[in-house]
Design an enzyme around this catalytic site. Structure first.
Site, PDB file in Angstrom:
ATOM      1  CB  CYS A  16    -112.893  40.017 -39.645  1.00  0.00           C
ATOM      2  SG  CYS A  16    -112.516  38.556 -40.638  1.00  0.00           S
ATOM      3  CD  GLN A 650     -97.024  49.345 -46.786  1.00  0.00           C
ATOM      4  OE1 GLN A 650     -97.117  48.882 -45.670  1.00  0.00           O
ATOM      5  NE2 GLN A 650     -97.036  50.641 -46.989  1.00  0.00           N
ATOM      6  NE  ARG A 795    -104.410  55.742 -45.085  1.00  0.00           N
ATOM      7  CZ  ARG A 795    -105.575  55.242 -45.509  1.00  0.00           C
ATOM      8  NH1 ARG A 795    -106.283  54.429 -44.763  1.00  0.00           N
ATOM      9  NH2 ARG A 795    -106.025  55.552 -46.700  1.00  0.00           N
ATOM     10  CG  MET A 921    -101.234  49.294 -50.670  1.00  0.00           C
ATOM     11  SD  MET A 921     -99.715  49.476 -49.716  1.00  0.00           S
ATOM     12  CE  MET A 921     -99.239  51.138 -50.137  1.00  0.00           C
ATOM     13  CB  SER A 963     -99.221  60.311 -49.429  1.00  0.00           C
ATOM     14  OG  SER A 963     -99.746  60.013 -48.178  1.00  0.00           O
ATOM     15  CD  GLU A1144     -98.438  58.589 -45.272  1.00  0.00           C
ATOM     16  OE1 GLU A1144     -97.926  59.401 -46.053  1.00  0.00           O
ATOM     17  OE2 GLU A1144     -97.794  57.985 -44.423  1.00  0.00           O
TER      18      GLU A1144
HETATM   19  S1  FES Z   1    -114.938  35.926 -39.143  1.00  0.00           S
HETATM   20 FE1  FES Z   1    -114.074  34.192 -40.065  1.00  0.00          FE
HETATM   21  S2  FES Z   1    -112.155  34.855 -40.655  1.00  0.00           S
HETATM   22 FE2  FES Z   1    -112.889  36.519 -39.506  1.00  0.00          FE
END
Ligand code: FES
Ligand SMILES: Cc1cc2nc3c(=O)[nH]c(=O)nc-3n(C[C@H](O)[C@H](O)[C@H](O)COP(=O)(O)OP(=O)(O)OC[C@H]3O[C@@H](n4cnc5c(N)ncnc54)[C@H](O)[C@@H]3O)c2cc1C
Ligand code: FES
Length: 1207
Positions: A16, A650, A795, A921, A963, A1144
Site C-alpha cells: 500500500c 463512524q 458507500r 473520515m 451522505s 455516496e
Molecule cells: S506497504 Fe508497508 S504498510 Fe503497506
C-alpha cells in the site's frame, strides 16, 4: 520510542505504500549519497546499519517549515482522510531528491506503489505535476566487518566478506529453519557489474532499480541490434512491484525464491542467461532454464549455495527477444501470466535456428513450451508453422480446473495471445496490415491535467464568508506532515496490553474443546462478558464471540491479550480450537435459495402489471479497504466503572451503547472519542462497535488499558464488505425503445449474520428504477443467509448493485433493438414532475440538465462517431463509450436517524470550539462545519476549532452515513451559532464598531452564557412497506457520468481514456471538497465494477486478504482525462445553504467505465459476427472482458471443483 508516528501502517506487506520512508547511504566509490524510497514494513531494521532514514517528520512540519511536497499535496486537495498522505509525500520527496525535475511518467512510476482509497488520485497527480518541467541506486559497501544483532528470537548476521557469507551459508543451509537471518548487503562481490561484448554480468545482490540503471546504460553502450534482451528485461523490471519494492528486491532473491509469477525468470530463461552458483566447495555456472526450476519455490541450488551473479547475454544478429506480462492491475500487481520469448533466425532467412518460449503464472514453476518450440525449429516463420504452434500450445499449456489462482480459461487464452503478439512484433520483419497493428500498440497512458468547474459564490458575499469557496481540508497540512493523530498514534499508556482476535477456521462447526493457551497471556471468551453477549440488528442477535457454534470462517471466537503486539500475536497463534464440522453449509445465493435461507423480512415493491424474470447479472462484493484498519484503545479509569474508548468509528454513540451493554454498565460511564478516521466508507459502524466491545471486556477484566489494531488480513477477514448481488430481470419494451414493464429479483449474499443486510435489501428496492420512468415495475429482494463472513454497509448501501441491474437491462434492450444504449436511456428517463414507484413526487429537471450538459461537455455524439471509425480500423483494440445517469435519494428512511446536535463554546479570548455528532473520515465534514460556523458567527475560520467527536460533548448522535453528515450536523451547528450570535446582539448593537474579542469579553462580564447546544430535528421521512409507499428521502442528488475506454481484446486490459462527470449538488458549501468526494467515489466505483474481486475457497476461506491479492484502483487506473463539472444554477431548499449530500451517489458513475468496456466488447463481438444481448458480470475484469469478446465456448477447465467459489 521516538514518537515519529507520521509513517503509517496500512498492510504490512509492501502493497500500500503508507509506510514509505527514504533510506540514504553514502557510496564511497561514487562519493555520492544515494536515496531510495522503501516500505518500512518490509525492511528489517538491522539492514539499516550505516544508513540514514528520513521519515515524513524529517522534511518539514507545520511548526517549522513545510516542504513543497507536503504543501502541494495539501493545497491541491490531495489529502482527504490523510492516512496515505505521508507515504505519498515520501515517495515524491525521494523522487525529487534523485531527480529534481521529473517527467510526469517519473511521477506516476514513483507513486505506483502508493494506494489511496479516498481521493481518486487526480488531485495528487495534479499537485505533483507542478514539479515536472516539461541514479543510480547501489547499496553501500563501506564497513566490511561482520555485524550481528540479536533479538528475542532471531539473530541477524551481515557478513563482511564473501568468504564469511559462504561460511555462514555452510553452517545455516537454506531450506532448514534457523533462528538466523543472513543479510549479504556488505559483500562487494554481490554488487559487481561487468560489461563484456558478449553481455553484462550483474551481481545477484543488485536491486531491481539498480539493474534497471545497468540495463539502461547497456542499451546505450551496445549496438542497437544487440540490445533486444536488455530491452525486454528492462520492460519487465519497470513493472515489478512499486518503486519501493524495486529499490530493495534483489535479482538473486527473485531467482532463488523461484516464485511461479516472477517477472524475471521467464525472460532470463528465454534469453539464455546463466548464473554463477557459489559455495565453500567452489563455483559452477548454471543455465537459468527449465532444469533450474524444480517446482514451487525450488531450484537446483544446493542448500549451501548462493547466487553470486547473473550473466545477461547481448542478442546475436538475427536474434529477437521479447517479454510480456499481464496483471490484474497495470502497475504494482503480480502478473497473471507472463512470458519470455526468443527466436534466432538463420542468416538472411526466415528459417528458425533456435527458439525459446517460457511462461510464468501457468503452473507451480515457470514452464517451457518445448513441444511448441520443436514445431518451429528448422521451419520458416510463416502462417502454416505458426498455426501448428498455436495448436501445440493449446495441448502443452495445461491448467487443471482447480489450479491455484483460478482464471483457468483466461490464463490459457493469454498464453496464445502473448505468442500472437510476439509473432506480430517485428519477428517476421514484414509489414503488418494496418488493422492488425493494434494488437501490439500499447494502450495510451499519458495522464493529462483534469478540469473542474464550479459556481462562484454569489455577488456581494462578504470576503470573509467561506461558504461556497474551495477551502482546503482543514487538517490537510498536518496530514501531509504526519502530525495528524489517528487512533493508533495515541501514545502508549501505562500498563497497556495489546489484543489480538482469534477467528474460526471452519465455516460451520460446533466448538468442541475448551480453549487452551500457555499461561503468559489472558484469553477473553464469551464467558468473560459481564453484560449482553450479543448485539441485536433488525431483530436478529449477533454474538460478540462465538460460544458453541461458528457459522463462517473468520468468526470471532476469543481474544488474546498480552504485554505487546508480538506476544499477543504469538499467543493467538497458539490457541487451539477443536471443531466438529456441521454438514449444511451454504455459500452461494443459489444454495441459499434452494434451502430457503433468508434473513426476514423479504421486501417487495410493485406498480402496474409485470411477469417473471429471465435475464441476469451478477455483481461481486467489495472490500472497504480503508487505509487505516480498525483501531481501538480502551482505558479503564479505575473509578465507578468508567471507560474511555478511543477509536476509529463512524458512529461513536452506537459504540458507546454497545460497550455499555456489553459491560453491563450505564452509558454515562462510557465515553467514545474520535479524532479522525483513516477512511471508513460504511465499514466502521456495526463491526467496529462489536470489536470495541470485545476490547472493552478485556480492559474491564484486566483493569488495564487495552489496544487493538487489526492487521490488514484480519480486517478483511472479519469485517465483511459490500454485498455481492445476483440480479434477475425481465423487461417488456416497444420497438421505439420505450420500456413498458420490468420485473427485478435481487439476492444479496448477506453472510452468516444479519448486520444491516435487510436494510440494504430495502434500499435496493427503493433505487431499482434509477433514473427511468417505467410504468409497470416490480422488485423483490432477499438477504441470503450463508456461511460466509457477514457483509455490512458500504458507500451506496446496495444502490450501486441494484442500479447496475437496471442499466444492464437498458443495455440489453438496446442490443436487442440494435440501437445505442444512450438512446434507450434518454427515451426512458424521467422528464417531468413524476412519482417514483413508492409514490414520492419529485422534479427531475436537474437530472435532465445533467444529462444534456454531460452529453455536451463530453462531446458525446462526435466522439461516438470517432470511436466507430477507430473500431473499423482496428481489429484487436476496441474503444467503447457509455453515459449513465443517477438519481440518488438522500437521508435515512428511518426518520429518527436524521436528527443531529452540536455544542459550541466561545472562550474569553474569542476562540470558538465546535463539537458536533459527525465524524471526520476524510469527507471534510469538519471543514464544512467550520465554514458554517464562520458564516453564522461572522468570524474568520482561523478562530474556530474542532477537536474531536465525543459522546461527552454531543450525546445520542446518528452515524456519519447516507451522505447526510453535513446536512444534519451543519444545521445543528448553524442552530447553536445562531443562538450565540443572537445572544450577542445587544452587545453588538451597543458597540457596533467593537471587535469580536471585545464583544465576547463584554458578554462574559455581563454574565451572558457563551456556550450553546444546537439541534436539528431532520426530515420526517418514512417508508410504509405494507402499503409500498412513502417519502424515504429528503431529496435526490442527480449526476451523469460519461467514460470512454480502449480495450485490448487479446488480453482484456483496458485504459479509461476520458471521464466527464456533471453533478447537481445544489450550491456547494465547499466545491473542492465536494469534487474530491465525487472523484474518490467514482474511482471506488471503477474499482467495484472493473477490478476488485473477493475470492473464497470452496470451503469458504477468504483468499484475498491484502493488497497483493485484492487490487483496488491505483494511479494507473485514473482516467487519462478526468473532468468534473458542478451543475450551475441549482439550489435545494431541503438542505443547509441549498447544498446537497454527495458522499455516496457518484460511486455508481464508475459503472460508466463498466458499460464503456461492454460497448468495446460489443464492437469486438460484432467483428466476430455476434450480435444481440450478452451477459457481462461485474467486475468486468480483463478476464471477463477478454473472454466476452468471443463466443462463449465450453469451458476447458472441466466439471471438477473450481479453485474459487462463485458467490
Ligand atoms: S506497504 Fe508497508 S504498510 Fe503497506
Ligand atoms: C509487494 C511486493 C510486490 C512484488 N511484486 C513483484 C512483481 O511484480 N514481479 C516479481 O517478479 N516479483 C515481485 N515481488 C517479488 C520480489 O521481486 C522478490 O520478493 C524479491 O526479488 C526477492 O528479493 P530479496 O532480495 O528481497 O530476497 P529475499 O526475500 O531476501 O530472499 C528470497 C529467497 O531467496 C534467497 N536468496 C536471496 N538472495 C540469494 C542469493 N544471492 N543466493 C541464493 N539465495 C538467495 C533467500 O534465502 C530466500 O529464500 C514482489 C514482492 C513484494 C513484497
Ligand atoms: S486520503 Fe488517501 S487513503 Fe484517505
Amino acid at each position: 520510542a521516538v514518537r515519529l508516528t507520521g509513517t503509517k501502517y496500512g498492510c504490512g506487506g509492501g502493497g500500500c505504500g503508507a509506510c514509505t520512508v527514504m533510506v540514504s547511504r553514502y557510496d564511497p566509490q561514487t562519493k555520492n549519497i544515494n536515496h531510495w524510497s522503501v516500505n518500512a514494513c518490509l525492511l528489517p531494521v538491522c539492514q539499516l546499519h550505516g544508513a540514514a532514514v528520513t521519515t515524513v517528520e524529517g522534511i518539514g512540519s507545520t511548526k517549522t517549515k513545510l516542504h513543497p511536497v507536503q504543501e502541494r499535496i495539501a493545497k491541491a486537495h490531495g489529502s482527504q482522510c490523510g492516512f496515505c498522505t505521508p507515504g505519498m509525500v515520501m515517495s515524491m520527496y525521494t523522487l525529487l531528491r534523485n531527480n529534481p525535475q521529473p517527467t510526469m511518467e517519473d511521477v506516476t512510476e514513483g507513486l505506483a506503489g502508493n494506494l489511496c482509497r479516498c481521493t481518486g488520485y487526480r488531485p495528487i497527480v495534479d499537485g505533483y505535476r507542478t514539479f515536472c518541467e516539461v541514479n543510480s541506486s547501489r547499496p553501500e559497501v563501506k564497513d566490511q566487518t561482520t555485524q550481528r544483532f540479536c533479538g528475542e528470537r532471531m539473530t541477524w548476521i551481515s557478513p563482511g566478506s564473501l568468504n564469511e557469507l559462504l561460511h555462514h551459508c555452510d553452517i545455516y543451509p537454506i531450506g532448514i529453519f534457523h533462528p538466523v537471518i543472513i543479510s549479504p548487503t556488505q559483500v562487494p562481490e554481490l554488487f559487481k557489474v561487468t560489461q563484456k561484448p558478449e553481455g553484462v554480468c550483474v551481481g545477484a545482490g543488485c536491486s531491481m532499480s539498480f539493474l534497471k540503471s545497468v540495463l539502461e546504460r547497456s542499451i546505450n553502450d551496445f549496438p542497437p541490434e544487440s540490445t533486444h534482451m536488455f530491452r525486454a528485461l528492462l520492460q519487465q523490471i519497470k513493472l515489478v512491484g512499486g518503486q519501493q519494492i524495486r529499490n530493495v528486491a534483489t535479482l538473486g532473491g527473485n531467482i532463488a525464491s523461484a516464485y511461479p509469477n516472477s517477472d524475471l525468470t521467464p525472460i532470463l530463461a528465454a534469453g539464455r542467461c546463466t548464473l554463477v552458483a557459489l559455495s565453500k566447495d567452489g563455483r559452477r555456472r548454471v543455465p537459468i532454464d527449465k532444469d533450474f526450476f524444480l517446482g514451487f519455490a525450488k531450484t537446483v541450488l544446493k542448500p549451501d549455495e548462493i547466487v553470486l551473479s547473473v550473466f545477461i547475454p547481448a542478442s546475436r544478429p538475427n536474434e529477437i527477444v521479447h517479454a510480456f506480462r499481464h496483471a490484474p492491475r497495470k502497475e504494482s500487481a503480480l502478473a497473471t501470466v507472463n512470458a519470455g520469448m526468443r527466436v534466432w533466425f538463420n542468416e538472411n532467412s526466415n528459417v528458425v535456428k533456435e527458439i525459446s518460449i517460457y511462461y510464468g503464472g501457468v503452473g507451480a514453476t515457470i514452464l517451457s513450451a518445448d513441444r511448441a518450440c520443436q514445431q518451429i525449429v528448422g521451419r520458416p516463420w510463416e502462417e502454416a508453422t505458426l498455426s501448428d504452434v498455436y495448436s501445440t500450445l493449446v495441448d502443452e499449456i495445461k491448467l487443471g480446473p482447480s489450479a491455484p489462482g483460478g482464471k483457468v480459461d483466461f490464463r490459457r487464452s493469454l498464453t496464445l495471445s502473448l505468442f500472437f503478439k510476439f509473432n506480430l512484433l517485428d519477428v517476421t520483419q514484414v509489414d503488418i496490415p494496418q488493422k492488425m497493428q493494434s494488437a501490439i500498440q500499447p494502450l495510451p497512458k499519458h495522464i493529462q491535467p483534469g478540469y473542474q468547474e464550479f459556481q462562484n459564490v454569489l455577488e456581494g458575499q462578504s470576503a470573509q464568508d467561506p461558504v461556497g469557496r474551495p477551502m482546503m481540508h482543514r487538517t490537510a497540512l498536518s496530514q501531509a506532515t504526519g502530525e495528524a493523530v489517528y487512533c493508533d498514534d495515541l501514545p502508549q499508556t501505562d500498563g497497556e496490553l495489546f489484543l489480538v482476535i482469534v477467528t474460526s477456521s471452519r465455516p460451520h462447526a460446533k466448538i468442541t474443546e475448551a480453549l487452551k493457551l500457555p499461561g503468559v497471556v489472558d484469553v477473553i471468551t464469551a464467558k468473560d462478558i459481564p453484560g449482553k453477549r450479543f448485539r441485536t440488528f433488525t431483530g436478529y442477535d449477533e454474538e460478540l464471540l462465538a460460544e458453541d457454534e461458528v457459522t463462517c470462517v473468520g468468526q470471532m471466537v476469543c481474544a488474546v491479550v498480552a504485554d505487546s503486539k508480538a506476544h499477543a500475536k504469538r499467543g493467538a497463534a497458539a490457541v487451539k480450537i477443536s471443531y466438529e464440522d456441521l454438514q449444511d453449509r451454504i455459500f452461494t445465493v443459489e444454495e441459499a435459495i434452494e434451502k430457503e435461507s433468508f434473513f426476514l423480512p423479504r421486501r417487495q415493491i410493485e406498480r402496474g402489471d409485470v411477469e417473471k424474470g429471465l435475464r441476469e447479472i451478477r455483481i461481486g462484493g467489495q472490500e472497504h479497504f480503508y487505509l487505516e484498519t480498525q483501531s481501538f484503545l480502551v482505558i479503564p479509569i479505575g473509578e465507578e466503572k468508567e471507560m474511555k474508548v478511543y477509536l476509529s468509528t463512524q458512529h461513536p454513540a452506537f459504540t458507546q451503547e454497545a460497550v455499555a451493554e456489553t459491560l453491563g454498565i450505564p452509558s454515562n460511564r462510557v465515553s467514545c472519542h474520535v479524532k479522525r478516521l483513516g477512511g471508513a466508507f460504511g465499514g466502521k459502524v456495526t463491526k467496529t462497535a462489536i470489536l470495541a466491545s470485545i476490547t472493552a471486556v478485556a480492559a474491564s477484566k484486566t483493569g488495564r488499558p487495552v489496544r487493538c489494531v487489526l492487521e490488514r488480513g484480519e480486517d478483511m477477514l472479519i469485517t465483511g464488505g459490500r454485498h455481492p448481488v445476483w440480479g434477475i430481470y425481465k423487461v417488456g419494451f416497444m420497438k421505439d425503445g420505450r420500456i413498458t414493464a420490468a420485473d427485478f429479483q435481487y439476492y444479496a449474499n448477506a453472510g452468516n449474520v444479519v448486520d444491516e443486510s435487510v436494510l440494504v435489501a430495502e434500499k435496493i428496492l427503493l433505487h431499482l428504477d434509477n433514473a427511468y420512468n417505467i410504468p409497470n415495475l416490480r422488485g423483490r429482494s432477499a438477504a441470503c443467509k450463508t456461511n460466509l463472513p457477514s457483509n455490512t454497509a458500504f458507500r451506496g448501501f446496495g444502490v450501486p448493485q441494484c442500479m447496475l441491474v437496471v442499466e444492464s437491462m437498458i443495455d440489453d434492450v438496446a442490443l436487442k433493438l440494435g440501437r445505442l444504449p444512450e438512446e434507450i436511456r434518454e427515451i426512458n428517463m424521467y422528464k417531468e414532475v413524476s412519482l417514483t414507484h413508492y409514490k414520492m413526487e419529485f422534479d427531475p429537471e436537474n437530472l435532465v440538465r445533467c444529462w444534456n450538459e454531460c452529453m455536451k461537455k463530453a462531446d458525446f455524439r462526435q466522439r461516438r462517431q470517432g470511436i466507430d471509425l477507430f473500431n473499423q480500423q482496428n481489429q484487436f483494440k476496441k474503444r467503447g463509450i457509455a453515459i449513465v445517469p443517477i438519481k440518488y435519494g438522500i437521508g435515512f428512511a428511518e426518520a429518527f436517524l436524521n436528527q443531529a446536535a452540536a455544542l459550541v463554546h466561545i472562550y474569553k479570548d474569542g476562540s470558538v470550539l465546535v463539537s458536533h455528532g459527525g465524524t471526520e473520515m476524510g469527507q471534510g465534514i469538519h471543514t464544512k462545519v467550520q465554514q458554517v460556523a464562520s458564516r453564522e458567527l461572522n468570524i474568520p475560520t482561523s478562530l474556530i476549532h474542532i477537536s474531536e467527536t465525543s459522546t461527552q460533548c454531543v450525546p445520542n448522535t446518528c452515524p456519519s452515513a447516507a451522505s447526510f453528515g453535513t446536512d444534519a450536523n451543519g444545521m445543528a451547528v448553524k442552530d447553536a451559532c445562531q443562538i450565540l450570535y443572537n445572544r450577542l446582539e445587544p452587545i453588538r448593537k451597543k458597540n457596533p464598531k467593537g471587535t469580536w474579542q471585545n464583544w465576547i469579553i463584554t458578554a462574559f462580564l455581563q454574565k451572558i452564557s457563551l456556550s450553546a447546544t444546537g439541534y436539528y430535528r431532520g426530515h420526517d421521512l418514512d417508508m410504509d412497506w405494507e402499503k409500498q409507499e412513502g417519502k424515504p428521502y429528503a431529496y435526490f442528488t442527480y449526476a451523469v457520468g460519461c467514460s470512454e475506454v480502449e480495450l485490448d481484446c487479446l488480453t482484456g486490459e483496458y485504459r479509461t481514456l476520458r471521464t466527464d462527470i456533471v453533478v447537481d449538488i445544489g450550491r456547494s458549501i465547499n466545491p473542492s471538497i465536494d469534487i474530491g468526494q465525487i472523484e474518490g467515489a467514482f474511482m471506488q466505483g471503477l474499482g467495484l465494477y472493473t477490478m476488485e474481486e473477493l475470492k473464497f475457497s470452496p470451503s469458504g476461506v477468504l483468499y484475498t486478504r491484502g493488497p497483493s491479492q485484492y487490487k483496488i484502483p491505483s494511479f494507473c487506473d485514473v482516467p487519462l482525462k478526468f473532468n468534473v463539472y458542478l451543475l450551475a444554477g441549482s439550489s435545494n431548499p431541503h438542505a443547509i445553504y441549498s447544498s446537497k449530500g454527495i458522499g455516496e451517489p457518484t460511486v455508481f458513475l464508475g459503472s460508466s467505465v463498466f458499460f464503456a468496456i461492454k460497448d468495446a466488447v460489443t464492437a469486438a463481438r460484432k467483428d466476430a459476427g455476434l450480435t444481440g444481448p450478452f451477459q457481462l458480470n461485474s467486475p468486468a475484469t480483463p478476464e471477463r472482458a477478454c473472454l466476452a469478446c468471443v463466443a462463449q465456448s465450453e469451458s476447458t477447465s472441466g466439471p471438477a471443483q473450481p479453485w474459487a467459489l462463485n458467490i
